[in-house]
Design an enzyme around this catalytic site. Sequence first.
Site, PDB file in Angstrom:
ATOM      1  N   GLY A  28       0.852  -1.180   0.000  1.00  0.00           N
ATOM      2  CA  GLY A  28       0.000   0.000   0.000  1.00  0.00           C
ATOM      3  C   GLY A  28       0.890   1.233   0.000  1.00  0.00           C
ATOM      4  O   GLY A  28       1.912   1.268   0.682  1.00  0.00           O
ATOM      5  N   TYR A  29       0.483   2.236  -0.760  1.00  0.00           N
ATOM      6  CA  TYR A  29       1.313   3.427  -0.922  1.00  0.00           C
ATOM      7  C   TYR A  29       0.685   4.636  -0.254  1.00  0.00           C
ATOM      8  O   TYR A  29      -0.481   4.948  -0.466  1.00  0.00           O
ATOM      9  CB  TYR A  29       1.547   3.702  -2.414  1.00  0.00           C
ATOM     10  CG  TYR A  29       2.460   2.660  -3.007  1.00  0.00           C
ATOM     11  CD1 TYR A  29       3.824   2.891  -3.082  1.00  0.00           C
ATOM     12  CD2 TYR A  29       1.966   1.436  -3.437  1.00  0.00           C
ATOM     13  CE1 TYR A  29       4.678   1.921  -3.585  1.00  0.00           C
ATOM     14  CE2 TYR A  29       2.812   0.467  -3.938  1.00  0.00           C
ATOM     15  CZ  TYR A  29       4.166   0.723  -4.005  1.00  0.00           C
ATOM     16  OH  TYR A  29       5.004  -0.236  -4.494  1.00  0.00           O
ATOM     17  N   LEU A  30       1.510   5.324   0.562  1.00  0.00           N
ATOM     18  CA  LEU A  30       1.101   6.581   1.194  1.00  0.00           C
ATOM     19  C   LEU A  30       1.529   7.770   0.345  1.00  0.00           C
ATOM     20  O   LEU A  30       0.910   8.817   0.380  1.00  0.00           O
ATOM     21  CB  LEU A  30       1.734   6.691   2.589  1.00  0.00           C
ATOM     22  CG  LEU A  30       1.210   5.644   3.563  1.00  0.00           C
ATOM     23  CD1 LEU A  30       2.334   4.925   4.256  1.00  0.00           C
ATOM     24  CD2 LEU A  30       0.276   6.290   4.546  1.00  0.00           C
TER      25      LEU A  30
END
Length: 156
Positions: A28-30
């Site tokens: 998952g990318y912030l």
Amino acid sequence: MAKEIERRFLLKNEGWRGLAEGEWLKQGYLSVERERTVRVRIKGDQAWLTLKANISNVSRHEFEYPIPLADAETIMSAMCPMLVEKRRHRIALGGHVWEVDEFSGQNAGLVLAEIELSDEAEAYERPDWLGEEVTEDPRYTNAHLSRHPWPTWGRG
């Protein structure tokens, strides 16, 4: 300081299949800016927070820290609208390890191979299943794929 030097390739055939078992990864990318990326990765019952910053098209600063699985799951579900899911196969060849990623989810059908090197000019053995190099094409980074899934590119 941690540094990642890697090259990415498309595959031209299925000759890599059966050379190694795979393991599932969910990322998952912030942040997915070209200059910097912040991601959470889950592999089995382990998780990491990773920060990357571009040095060149081949090299990046990379800092990776283990985090509790429960934290990673919460971060991913609450703060990471951009996801990448894949099965990674690690294949030892000629003193290096190739990572072949079979993407699933919104990037299903894409298969990429990566090799990590100690120097941008380091020589390596090219397996016969290796196709076109896409290292310099930023669309093939996991961060880009999280926002712009491969099937939507309109490749014709």
